[in-house]
Design a protein around this motif. Structure first.
Motif, short mmCIF file in Angstrom:
data_model
loop_
_atom_site.label_atom_id
_atom_site.label_comp_id
_atom_site.label_asym_id
_atom_site.label_seq_id
_atom_site.Cartn_x
_atom_site.Cartn_y
_atom_site.Cartn_z
N ALA A 1 0.83 -1.21 0.00
CA ALA A 1 0.00 0.00 0.00
C ALA A 1 0.86 1.26 0.00
N LYS A 2 1.90 1.25 0.83
CA LYS A 2 2.80 2.41 0.91
C LYS A 2 3.47 2.67 -0.44
N ASN A 3 3.85 1.61 -1.15
CA ASN A 3 4.47 1.77 -2.48
C ASN A 3 3.53 2.43 -3.47
N HIS A 4 2.21 2.33 -3.20
CA HIS A 4 1.20 2.93 -4.07
C HIS A 4 0.68 4.26 -3.51
N GLY A 5 1.27 4.71 -2.39
CA GLY A 5 0.89 6.00 -1.83
C GLY A 5 -0.26 5.97 -0.84
N TYR A 6 -0.57 4.80 -0.30
CA TYR A 6 -1.65 4.67 0.67
C TYR A 6 -1.10 4.25 2.03
N GLU A 7 -1.78 4.70 3.08
CA GLU A 7 -1.42 4.25 4.42
C GLU A 7 -2.53 3.35 4.93
N VAL A 8 -2.14 2.17 5.39
CA VAL A 8 -3.11 1.20 5.88
C VAL A 8 -2.76 0.84 7.31
N GLN A 9 -3.71 1.06 8.21
CA GLN A 9 -3.56 0.59 9.59
C GLN A 9 -4.00 -0.86 9.60
N GLY A 10 -3.52 -1.61 10.58
CA GLY A 10 -3.92 -3.00 10.58
C GLY A 10 -3.73 -3.70 11.89
N GLU A 11 -4.28 -4.90 11.93
CA GLU A 11 -4.18 -5.74 13.11
C GLU A 11 -4.11 -7.19 12.63
N ALA A 12 -3.19 -7.95 13.21
CA ALA A 12 -3.05 -9.37 12.90
C ALA A 12 -3.70 -10.16 14.04
N LYS B 1 3.91 -12.23 -3.21
CA LYS B 1 3.60 -10.80 -3.06
C LYS B 1 2.83 -10.25 -4.26
N ASP B 2 3.07 -10.81 -5.44
CA ASP B 2 2.33 -10.37 -6.63
C ASP B 2 0.85 -10.70 -6.51
N GLU B 3 0.54 -11.89 -5.99
CA GLU B 3 -0.87 -12.26 -5.78
C GLU B 3 -1.51 -11.34 -4.74
N ILE B 4 -0.79 -11.10 -3.65
CA ILE B 4 -1.30 -10.23 -2.60
C ILE B 4 -1.60 -8.84 -3.17
N GLU B 5 -0.64 -8.30 -3.91
CA GLU B 5 -0.82 -6.97 -4.49
C GLU B 5 -1.99 -6.95 -5.47
N ALA B 6 -2.09 -7.96 -6.32
CA ALA B 6 -3.15 -8.01 -7.33
C ALA B 6 -4.54 -8.09 -6.70
N LYS B 7 -4.64 -8.72 -5.55
CA LYS B 7 -5.95 -8.88 -4.91
C LYS B 7 -6.28 -7.75 -3.94
N VAL B 8 -5.26 -7.19 -3.29
CA VAL B 8 -5.50 -6.19 -2.24
C VAL B 8 -5.60 -4.77 -2.80
N MET B 9 -4.78 -4.42 -3.76
CA MET B 9 -4.76 -3.04 -4.24
C MET B 9 -6.08 -2.56 -4.83
N PRO B 10 -6.80 -3.37 -5.59
CA PRO B 10 -8.10 -2.88 -6.08
C PRO B 10 -9.07 -2.54 -4.95
N VAL B 11 -9.01 -3.30 -3.87
CA VAL B 11 -9.89 -3.04 -2.72
C VAL B 11 -9.46 -1.76 -2.02
N ILE B 12 -8.16 -1.58 -1.82
CA ILE B 12 -7.65 -0.36 -1.18
C ILE B 12 -8.03 0.86 -2.02
N GLN B 13 -7.85 0.77 -3.34
CA GLN B 13 -8.18 1.90 -4.21
C GLN B 13 -9.68 2.20 -4.19
N LYS B 14 -10.49 1.15 -4.20
CA LYS B 14 -11.95 1.34 -4.16
C LYS B 14 -12.38 2.00 -2.85
N LEU B 15 -11.84 1.55 -1.74
CA LEU B 15 -12.17 2.12 -0.44
C LEU B 15 -11.68 3.56 -0.33
#
Length: 94
Positions: free
Chosen positions: A25-36, A76-90
């Motif tokens: 997310a940071k590489n794309h200019g977004y900040e994501v808070q999170g919890e594991a 990481k490519d799969e993670i990026e491909a699946k997560v970034m569209p959701v981050i951008q949409k949100l």
């Protein structure tokens, strides 16, 4: 924006996944808070979306937020491909 990453025990896999998502997310200019968290703790967590392995994501199907299923947690490519569209949409929703 907040993500909850989920694994069986709540540390290790979910923490690694969270760090990967935050880095991507940071590489794309977004900040994501999170919890594991572990699967039991994930139920009802307040967040914008959840990410888990394909095995665990099936257990989260009744959650009110989008649950992203990752087949290969080391890809990481799969993670990026699946997560970034959701981050951008949100992010567009504000």
């Amino acid at each position: 924006m907040k993500v909850v990453t989920v694994c069986g025990m709540g540390f290790g896999t979910s923490l690694m996944l969270l760090m990967d998502i935050q880095s991507i997310a940071k590489n794309h200019g977004y900040e994501v808070q999170g919890e594991a968290v572990d699967l039991g703790s994930a139920k009802g967590k307040v967040c914008d979306f959840m990410v888990a392995s394909s095995e665990i994501s099936a257990e989260l199907s009744d959650e009110s937020v989008e649950v992203i299923s990752i087949n290969n947690l080391l890809d990481k490519d799969e993670i990026e491909a699946k997560v970034m569209p959701v981050i951008q949409k949100l992010h567009q929703r504000g």
